[in-house]
Write a protein that holds these residues in place. Structure first.
Motif, short mmCIF file in Angstrom:
data_model
loop_
_atom_site.label_atom_id
_atom_site.label_comp_id
_atom_site.label_asym_id
_atom_site.label_seq_id
_atom_site.Cartn_x
_atom_site.Cartn_y
_atom_site.Cartn_z
N GLU A 31 85.51 60.01 47.79
CA GLU A 31 85.49 59.00 48.79
C GLU A 31 86.67 58.23 49.14
N SER A 50 80.87 54.09 48.42
CA SER A 50 80.09 53.50 47.46
C SER A 50 81.39 53.17 46.44
N GLN A 53 80.83 51.67 42.93
CA GLN A 53 79.22 51.75 42.67
C GLN A 53 78.86 52.95 41.96
N GLU A 54 79.82 53.90 41.48
CA GLU A 54 79.72 55.43 41.08
C GLU A 54 78.67 55.18 39.88
N SER A 72 67.52 58.28 49.57
CA SER A 72 68.47 57.53 49.50
C SER A 72 68.66 56.66 50.88
N ARG A 75 73.96 54.55 52.31
CA ARG A 75 75.29 54.64 51.25
C ARG A 75 74.88 55.87 50.29
N HIS A 79 74.86 59.65 45.45
CA HIS A 79 73.61 59.72 45.05
C HIS A 79 73.33 61.33 45.39
N GLY A 153 69.41 49.36 48.56
CA GLY A 153 70.33 48.09 48.25
C GLY A 153 69.52 47.03 48.25
N GLU A 181 70.16 48.72 44.10
CA GLU A 181 71.65 48.75 43.45
C GLU A 181 72.21 47.45 44.27
N ASN A 183 74.48 44.91 45.15
CA ASN A 183 75.76 44.65 45.21
C ASN A 183 76.13 43.30 45.88
N ARG A 249 80.28 46.34 45.98
CA ARG A 249 81.10 47.32 46.69
C ARG A 249 82.19 46.65 46.94
#
Length: 333
Positions: A31, A50, A53-54, A72, A75, A79, A153, A181, A183, A249
């Protein structure tokens, strides 16, 4: 015999920890390369990265079986890669090439690889939640044992389909692993602007008779452990589970750049989360426990960077879809 078992378990744990690190590092470096090359104007689709957020993707996917299915949202790079998706196919898709995982017609937000159990990524907020529940319902009707894991999210929990999906999953005893997730932002809007101060996601989920847990989304071992516990409980109860992963993030909501100058985050909030870098945290753990040395980490980074360079060259040199490809695999009602 006991000593052999202990040694074997130690070696297996060491290999697992190294694999977790490699997977997180690979996602980060991929990324970061997307971010640096995006300005070349060859990737003509939006990208939602991401970075930071890995641990969420890697910790969860490491506990899934090969035949388990993942869905997913926008983002989705982490994934997809954590589930075993092809880096060459993913980058080719982002470049809009014919050999991309969606034939070059979907871009970053529509990754798919059924051979790897990655069923779909859809950019509409919350949209893959009911799709995933529908997949789980179909699997149950066919008496198949595959589990379904849906990543989304915190913003998706405020969509009506989230409640509807929890209700349906609970009503029909579907084994769905819901991964939120969190964030803390939906584009530029923090949680306090979107939720009543008395709102409890835990109470909301448990009201549907579905188990709920919270974990540190920046600690890959904690994520893996929370996933293990949730899947174990699902196997016993034959019901769904929700895990909320607290993470953050680093870059802008959509795009390859830093955006802290826009002022929608609190002062020094980003700096605080940068200090909680999931990779740095895990590197320290690996060094402290003498699982990896600085030199071995350097070699791992070099190997991954070589793979990434080759994958980007492959994607850039690949062909675009032709006119006839445009109408293939396209459905409308």
């Amino acid at each position: 015999m006991i000593i052999r078992i202990i040694i074997l378990n130690t070696l297996m744990k060491k290999k697992r920890d190294i694999d977790l690190y490699k997977s997180m590092l690979r996602i980060r470096l991929v990324e970061e390369k997307i971010s640096s090359k995006y300005q070349e104007q060859k990737m003509r689709c939006p990208v939602h990265l991401s970075i930071g957020q890995e641990a969420c993707a890697v910790g969860v996917c490491n506990k899934l079986e090969k035949n388990d299915l993942v869905l997913s949202a926008h983002r989705s790079h982490a994934h997809y890669l954590a589930k075993g998706g092809s880096l060459k196919k993913m980058l080719s898709e982002i470049y809009g090439k014919k050999n991309g995982c969606a034939g070059g017609k979907g871009g970053s937000m529509h990754l798919i690889d059924q051979d790897k159990g990655f069923l779909a990524a859809v950019p509409i907020v919350g949209s893959t939640i009911p799709i995933g529940v529908g997949v789980a319902w179909g699997l149950k009707l066919q008496k198949k044992k595959n589990k379904v894991c849906i990543f989304f999210g915190d913003g998706a929990t405020e969509e009506g389909v989230f409640q509807e999906s929890l209700n349906f999953a609970s009503l029909h005893n579907l084994e769905v692993l819901f991964i939120c997730e969190n964030n803390y932002y939906s584009v530029y809007s923090p949680l306090n602007l979107r939720r009543n101060s008395n709102f409890s996601l835990k109470k909301f989920v448990e009201a549907h008779n579905i188990s709920f847990s919270i974990s540190d989304g920046n600690n890959v071992m904690a994520v893996e452990n929370a996933t293990h516990n949730a899947l174990k409980k699902m196997k016993i109860t034959k019901k769904s589970a929700v895990i909320e992963l607290k993470t953050y993030r680093w870059l802008e909501h959509c795009g390859p750049n830093w955006d802290d100058h826009l002022g929608y985050r609190k002062k020094d909030e980003l700096k605080k989360w940068l200090k909680k870098d999931p990779l740095v945290f895990f590197e320290k753990y690996l060094k402290k426990n003498k699982i990896l040395t600085e030199n071995k980490i350097k070699n791992i980074k070099q190997e991954i960077n070589i793979e990434i360079i080759k994958a980007f060259k492959y994607a850039e040199k690949s062909k675009f879809p032709n006119y006839n490809d445009l109408i293939k695999n396209i459905y409308s009602i």
